[in-house]
Design an enzyme around this catalytic site. Structure first.
Site, short mmCIF file in Angstrom:
data_model
loop_
_atom_site.label_atom_id
_atom_site.label_comp_id
_atom_site.label_asym_id
_atom_site.label_seq_id
_atom_site.Cartn_x
_atom_site.Cartn_y
_atom_site.Cartn_z
N PHE A 71 -14.15 0.73 15.88
CA PHE A 71 -12.90 -0.01 16.00
C PHE A 71 -12.30 0.22 17.37
CE2 PHE A 71 -9.75 -2.23 13.30
CZ PHE A 71 -10.62 -2.82 12.42
N GLY A 105 0.81 -1.21 0.00
CA GLY A 105 0.00 0.00 0.00
C GLY A 105 0.84 1.27 0.00
N GLN A 119 3.05 -5.22 18.43
CA GLN A 119 1.63 -5.39 18.76
C GLN A 119 1.17 -6.83 18.63
OE1 GLN A 119 -1.75 -3.54 16.31
NE2 GLN A 119 -1.85 -2.57 18.30
N ILE A 124 10.24 -1.66 -6.95
CA ILE A 124 10.86 -2.98 -6.78
C ILE A 124 10.11 -3.76 -5.70
CG2 ILE A 124 12.99 -4.20 -6.21
CD1 ILE A 124 14.50 -1.63 -6.95
N HIS A 169 1.30 -9.13 15.44
CA HIS A 169 0.55 -8.60 14.31
C HIS A 169 1.25 -7.42 13.64
CE1 HIS A 169 -2.95 -7.76 11.93
NE2 HIS A 169 -3.19 -6.59 12.50
N ARG A 217 -5.73 -2.98 21.62
CA ARG A 217 -5.20 -4.33 21.43
C ARG A 217 -4.23 -4.75 22.52
NH1 ARG A 217 -4.45 -4.06 14.84
NH2 ARG A 217 -6.68 -4.11 14.42
N HIS A 227 -2.14 -9.02 18.34
CA HIS A 227 -3.56 -8.90 18.03
C HIS A 227 -4.29 -9.94 18.86
CE1 HIS A 227 -7.34 -8.70 15.94
NE2 HIS A 227 -6.91 -7.70 15.20
N GLU A 260 -10.44 -7.22 13.99
CA GLU A 260 -11.04 -6.47 15.08
C GLU A 260 -12.49 -6.09 14.78
OE1 GLU A 260 -8.31 -4.08 17.11
OE2 GLU A 260 -9.64 -2.35 17.15
N SER A 309 1.52 -8.38 -1.92
CA SER A 309 2.07 -7.69 -0.75
C SER A 309 1.16 -7.87 0.44
CB SER A 309 2.23 -6.20 -1.05
OG SER A 309 2.95 -6.02 -2.25
N HIS A 310 1.73 -7.74 1.63
CA HIS A 310 0.94 -8.12 2.80
C HIS A 310 -0.17 -7.15 3.15
CE1 HIS A 310 0.06 -10.79 5.99
NE2 HIS A 310 0.16 -9.85 6.90
N THR A 311 -0.19 -5.97 2.56
CA THR A 311 -1.35 -5.10 2.74
C THR A 311 -2.62 -5.86 2.41
OG1 THR A 311 0.00 -3.21 2.04
CG2 THR A 311 -2.39 -2.91 1.99
N PHE A 333 14.47 -9.30 -5.57
CA PHE A 333 14.82 -9.32 -4.15
C PHE A 333 15.99 -8.37 -3.92
CE2 PHE A 333 16.92 -10.83 -0.39
CZ PHE A 333 15.91 -11.32 0.42
N ARG A 380 -0.38 0.80 18.50
CA ARG A 380 -1.15 1.30 17.37
C ARG A 380 -2.62 1.00 17.55
NH1 ARG A 380 -3.13 -1.07 12.44
NH2 ARG A 380 -2.52 -3.08 13.30
N LEU A 413 -5.58 -14.19 11.23
CA LEU A 413 -6.25 -13.10 11.93
C LEU A 413 -7.77 -13.14 11.79
CD1 LEU A 413 -6.05 -10.26 13.26
CD2 LEU A 413 -5.86 -9.33 10.96
N GLU A 430 -7.74 -6.62 7.19
CA GLU A 430 -9.15 -6.96 7.06
C GLU A 430 -10.07 -5.79 7.43
OE1 GLU A 430 -9.35 -10.42 9.56
OE2 GLU A 430 -8.37 -11.70 8.08
N GLY A 469 -6.06 -0.03 15.91
CA GLY A 469 -6.48 -0.71 14.69
C GLY A 469 -7.12 0.29 13.74
#
Lengths: 125, 136, 599, 255
Positions: C122, C20, C236, C41, C359, C291, C238, C251, C49-51, C162, C394, C248, C55, C396
């Site tokens: 949230f 993101g 953090q 890259i 998390h 959290r 979760h 939340e 990507s993990h974005t 990489f 942080r 996961l 959820e 959520g």
């Protein structure tokens, strides 16, 4: 990176697909009953009156404009439905679709369309 | 890109008899094969029209041919194929049309398929009734 | 093996990581200056990507009875006053417009009946302000950003590349060296500025919600070149994750009204200052607490013997049954699917087993309020970055918005920097790249007997979990630090099965493990140095169990030791503008405080 | 579930189609025996192989929760995501694993997906607004009904299982294919979008929508219920309309 190249040529498939669809729908709705009536019930003389396919009755049907159109539409759309599907089946079986395969499939459908039209026109009104 | 062909050498598998790979594909090939029946029946009707145009004698030949055991067997096979065509045609139909909403709710694919089958059943009965001599 | 020439590319700005934040940065540059060449890259295709796994949603003040001030205070108190308050102020001011921007790019936000973007409650947020796209918010945001980026030809992507090292010369970033994973070939991409947006480092812990790619690469790359990692002790947990896999349960399950129950079927959070236990979800109360508090409550329940026990250890129940099947299908479809597929549990009929898992890394590459690192030409955004909005914990739905707000800032800042400098000397960059390549290839040429990669990685994650988890103490952290030093030694001798170059994921995983070890050392040493309890960092040893503003209202800074020794920990002040450190209150106490605040 | 086969299965065999371009000229099958447990996914079994038995086995994976789209492969002949396929569904084994069908194999279970990525650039998968809208105007209004018209197609995770299920793509890799056509339709069907005319050339081509023969298996294997077959065939309807319109107004007058 492909931007800038000219757009790919428009396919004429929609015409054939529409004919395929119309024929497919017609045959799905009426195909089983038609095959049963003309190919099984009439020859065996079951379910339907034995004179259903008598010459005068069928002649009368084919000379009426409505009957004539009906017969033509059934034959032509069935043929075009089948031709389009079979063309793709040839591709499915590993044949390259080129002018020859197209001619074979769509040519057959054209032939049936023309022959049935000629026959029906020859029968007069 | 720059050359190290030994490292980057994608392997392309052949399609072979791909339709044997999965029962879904076998059913698909049977579905497509129903077109042979539709074509054959169009041919039978065309021949009938030609015979009709040639006169009563030719028409009688066509009728006699229809009564032959070979023709009966052929038409039994055509009937089975047509029924399969009707079944599969309406099974795939929901995929070929835009989403249909009744009020707020989207019409389910199974509903559309069942409507198609019902329409085919009604068409069949109507045609049989007409052929049997019933007049509205 | 004769060294083949390294293929070279040139760009104005390199963005490392195409999640993101990286994509938002690329879009910011492409829109502002179409002539600027961007090298994007990523070690995976951008949509992997993990974005993608986020959820719940993205926060931004939306409703008329909400205020920027309220979002500011929720964030700062949620972060236990370790936030950079000027940066938080900038963040909350720009949150909403970024969410609207994403909507204009096509993001399918969930809607209210009249067609506006809907918001949900949230944890730790006083008012509903979390935009969401069902429970696939990160997925939709990522795909929207990626697909929008395709529109801009100035973004040249290096997918499945990489990055093994940064190329730094003359006191500033001049490029990166990356491996094309498919061929194993090295590529030197030279540029005038670099944005690191490589995400977090949750995979250093055993139980975590993170994808396999979340190995802290960018943090370690900057760290190795002298840039400090800030606030790394704040990790953090979760509170609602799947036993065994750590997957996961958002939340939003609690935002929509889910309950947490212990082995007695009791909503235990009311015992931890989060009550009263009302049936309807109340903001900042009970299950909608922050959290850190919820994860800590699990630990206490475990001590009291009030957790349940399964094949993957202890758990509690997340009860969603009262929401009903229809609401679950509509609002939490993926949660329903996850529970059904992975656990064989229909959440409409049975409670779902959950436990806390790692998390998010609150800390990261030191960045000022405009994302710049203390190394010329280097910027960072997203989870890898410590721009200062999360503090010690942080909230959520703040991080998805952070990607957008600071991704954009990073893009614009890096572009401005790149426009003011020239390219470096090609020969010097080439020599630096040759050295980096030799170091990266070294594991492939090792002989002798060493540990398996997996053995070392398992030991790392176990050590971090046990010694640097929800609760820490000096002895547990000292043991962890010692073990990490041993693992660092063992890493140099680890043996690979695979010596090939095309798609050698074992080799790349070993390089990732090197990054993970760096990040883990920064976390453990910073945690050892912080002799207090604050937010997600909770210590059990005497004298350290309370927050200590006199000594530790400070950011920790972990500096890498080039000689291979432990990191050096320094401290830097926290920017406080309008919220003096107070007590974090939730539940009924927070509502009373809210009444006085607004009275 | 006290089936005897299940209780007896303490281990299970994986047969993996391996291909290392630097070693093998063509793919070969290799077997691994892994311990069985009820909650073990195929992905976890592969990770066990890589960690404990053979570090040289390559496969893509990341999220483990069926959302990143990395770990698609042929599992007992069917395209599936390894992370959400469990060994308990595949008893007694052996479980046959192969790279996704119809794609070139880059190595082991890793396909070369660059064709799909190149295709993305052709179909303009981004919102082309009817008219520019300033940020200050806030979000577009979009009713839940308008959302429903495209939302299912926006759920595609690009896992490419649908391509491995599409014989037409296998027979002709130039075919745009189900995933891309679903994504294209996702934007065409969005009430905020005005870019349909710009996307029609890609649809109208022989390799656009017209290679599809409505096999329908793409929708069967889709892990996210995107129903690409439905999207593809809605494109056919749109393309047919566009064709007729073009016949009637051949000068390409805007509709």
């Amino acid at each position: 990176m492909s931007s800038g190249t000219s757009p790919p040529a428009r396919s004429h498939a929609p015409i054939f697909w529409l004919l395929f669809g119309a024929g497919g729908m017609l045959s799905a709705l009426f195909g089983p009953a038609l095959v049963f009536i003309t190919g099984i019930a009439a020859p065996l003389g079951i379910v339907i009156p034995h004179d259903l396919l008598s010459y005068p009755r069928v002649l009368a049907l084919s000379q009426h404009w409505a009957g004539k159109s009906l017969l033509f539409v059934i034959v032509a759309l069935f043929a075009w439905h089948a031709a389009h599907r079979l063309l793709h089946s040839l591709h499915d079986l590993g044949l390259r679709i080129g002018p020859a395969t197209r001619l074979l499939c769509y040519g057959s459908a054209s032939l049936l369309t023309l022959v049935s039209a000629a026959g029906l026109l020859a029968l007069g009104f | 890109m720059s050359g190290a062909p030994a490292v980057r050498r994608p392997y392309y598998r052949r399609m072979g008899r791909w339709w044997q790979r999965d029962p879904f594909f076998r059913r698909y090939m049977w579905r497509e094969a129903t077109a042979l029946a539709v074509l054959a029946y169009a041919l039978v009707l065309t021949l009938g029209i030609v015979c009709l145009a040639l006169g009563e004698a030719a028409w009688q030949v066509w009728l006699a041919a229809l009564r032959s055991p070979a023709s009966l067997a052929l038409h039994a096979a055509l009937l089975a194929a047509m029924v399969l065509h009707t079944k599969t045609w309406f099974e795939i139909m929901p995929k070929t049309m835009p989403m249909i909403f009744v009020g707020e709710r989207r019409l389910a694919a199974t509903t559309i398929t069942r409507c198609g089958w019902a329409a085919a059943a009604i068409a069949t009965l109507a045609l049989l009734a007409l052929a049997a001599g019933w007049r509205p | 093996m004769a060294a083949e020439a390294i293929e070279r590319y040139t760009a104005d700005v390199i963005i490392l990581g195409a999640g993101g934040a990286g994509l938002r940065a690329a879009l910011a540059i492409a829109m502002r200056q179409p002539a600027a060449r961007i090298a994007l890259i990523s070690k995976v295709y951008p949509m992997r990507s993990h974005t993608v796994a986020a959820e719940g949603g993205a926060a931004g003040v939306t409703q008329s009875h909400d205020s920027l001030d309220a979002h500011f205070h929720d964030t700062v108190s949620g972060g236990d006053w370790l936030c950079e308050q000027d940066v938080v102020a900038y963040f909350v001011e720009h949150a909403h417009e970024e969410l609207v921007q994403l909507e204009h790019w096509g993001c399918p936000w969930s809607r209210t009946g009249d067609g506006r973007a809907a918001v949900r409650a949230f944890g730790g947020m006083a008012i509903e302000r979390t935009w969401f796209a069902a429970d696939r918010t990160g997925f939709h945001m990522l795909h929207t950003l990626f697909q929008t980026s395709i529109r801009y030809p100035s973004i040249q992507r290096f997918d499945e590349h990489f990055c093994v090292d940064l190329v730094i010369d003359d006191g500033r970033v001049q490029g990166v060296l990356a491996v094309e994973i498919a061929s194993g070939e090295f590529r030197l991409i030279a540029a005038k500025a670099l944005i690191i947006a490589t995400g977090g480092a949750g995979r250093v812990f055993r139980d975590n919600t993170n994808g396999g790619i979340v190995t802290g690469d960018g943090m370690a790359l900057a760290y190795r070149h002298g840039v400090p990692l800030r606030d790394m002790e704040f990790v953090q947990y979760h509170p609602t994750c799947m036993p065994g896999t750590g997957l996961l349960f958002t939340e939003a399950c609690r935002g929509e009204g889910g309950f947490l129950l212990n082995s007695e079927g009791y909503r235990y959070l009311q015992d931890y200052g989060l009550g009263p236990a009302s049936a309807e979800p109340r903001n900042k109360a009970m299950e909608l607490g922050p959290r850190d508090r919820l994860s800590q409550a699990f630990w206490h329940e475990s001590r009291k013997g009030r957790t349940l026990h399964g094949p993957h250890g202890e758990y509690v129940h997340l009860d969603l049954r009262h929401l009903g099947e229809r609401k679950l299908r509509e609002r939490l479809p993926q949660i329903r699917e996850l529970a059904l597929t992975y656990l064989g549990i229909d959440p409409a009929r049975a409670p779902v087993p959950v436990l806390p898992a790692v998390h998010y890394t609150m800390g990261g590459i030191l960045a000022d309020g405009r994302t710049a690192a203390p190394l010329a030409g280097l910027y960072s955004a997203g989870e890898c970055s410590s721009v200062g909005i999360h503090g010690a914990n942080r909230l959520g739905s703040n991080s998805l918005t952070e990607l957008l707000v600071f991704g954009k800032v990073a893009g614009e800042q890096a572009l401005a920097f790149a426009q003011g400098v020239g390219h470096g000397a090609p020969a010097r960059l080439g020599a630096l790249a040759e050295a980096s390549r030799a170091a990266a290839l070294e594991p492939l040429q090792r002989t002798g007997s060493g540990e398996r990669l997996a053995t070392l990685r398992n030991e790392l994650t176990r050590t971090m979990q046990e010694g640097c988890g929800i609760y820490r103490s000096a002895p547990s952290l000292e043991a962890t630090c010692a073990r990490l030093a041993q693992l660092r030694q063992a890493w140099h001798g680890a043996q690979l099965d695979d010596r090939s170059r095309s798609w050698n994921t074992e080799w790349l995983a070993l390089l990732e493990l090197g990054f993970q070890l760096d990040v883990a050392q920064a976390m453990a040493h910073a945690a050892l140095a912080r002799r207090e309890s604050r937010g997600a960092h909770q210590r059990l040893d005497a004298g350290c169990t309370e927050r200590d503003d006199a000594l530790f209202l400070k950011h920790s800074l972990a500096y890498h030791d080039p000689a291979g020794g432990p990191p050096r920990i320094e401290w830097s002040p926290v920017t406080i503008t309008r919220s003096a450190p107070g007590t974090r209150v939730y539940g009924a106490a927070a509502e009373r405080a809210g009444v006085t605040l607004h009275a | 579930m006290p089936e005897p086969a299940r209780a007896a299965a303490r281990s299970i065999t994986l047969e993996v189609l391996r291909y290392r371009p630097e070693i093998e000229a063509a793919p070969v099958w290799q077997s691994y025996v892994v311990p069985f447990s009820e909650d073990l996914s195929v992905l976890q079994a592969l990770q066990h192989v890589k960690d404990e038995l053979d570090g040289s086995l390559s496969f893509r994976w990341s999220c483990r929760m069926a959302i990143c789209g990395s770990c698609g492969m042929m599992i007992d002949g069917r395209p599936r995501l390894a992370c959400q396929t469990f060994l308990r569904e595949l008893l007694p084994g052996p479980v046959r694993l192969e790279a996704l069908a119809h794609w070139p194999i880059q190595r082991d279970l890793v396909i070369d997906a660059s064709g799909f990525i190149a295709g993305l650039e052709r179909i303009k998968p981004y919102l082309i607004p009817r008219q520019p809208r300033p940020l200050a105007a806030g979000e577009y209004r979009q009713s839940p009904h308008e959302l429903e018209l495209f939302e299912p197609y926006s759920a595609c995770i690009n896992c490419l299982l649908c391509y491995a299920a599409c014989p037409q793509f296998g027979l002709d890799p130039g075919f745009t294919g189900p995933g891309l056509l679903a994504l294209l339709h996702r934007y065409n069907a969005d009430s905020r979008d005005g870019g349909r005319a710009q996307r029609m050339a890609a649809v109208n081509a022989e390799h656009g929508v017209w290679s599809c023969t409505a096999v329908g298996y793409c929708s069967e294997v889709c892990p996210k219920a995107v129903d690409p077959a439905h999207a593809v065939n809605q494109n056919k309807v749109n393309s047919a309309i566009d064709y007729l319109r073009h016949l009637l107004a051949p000068r390409g007058a805007p509709p």
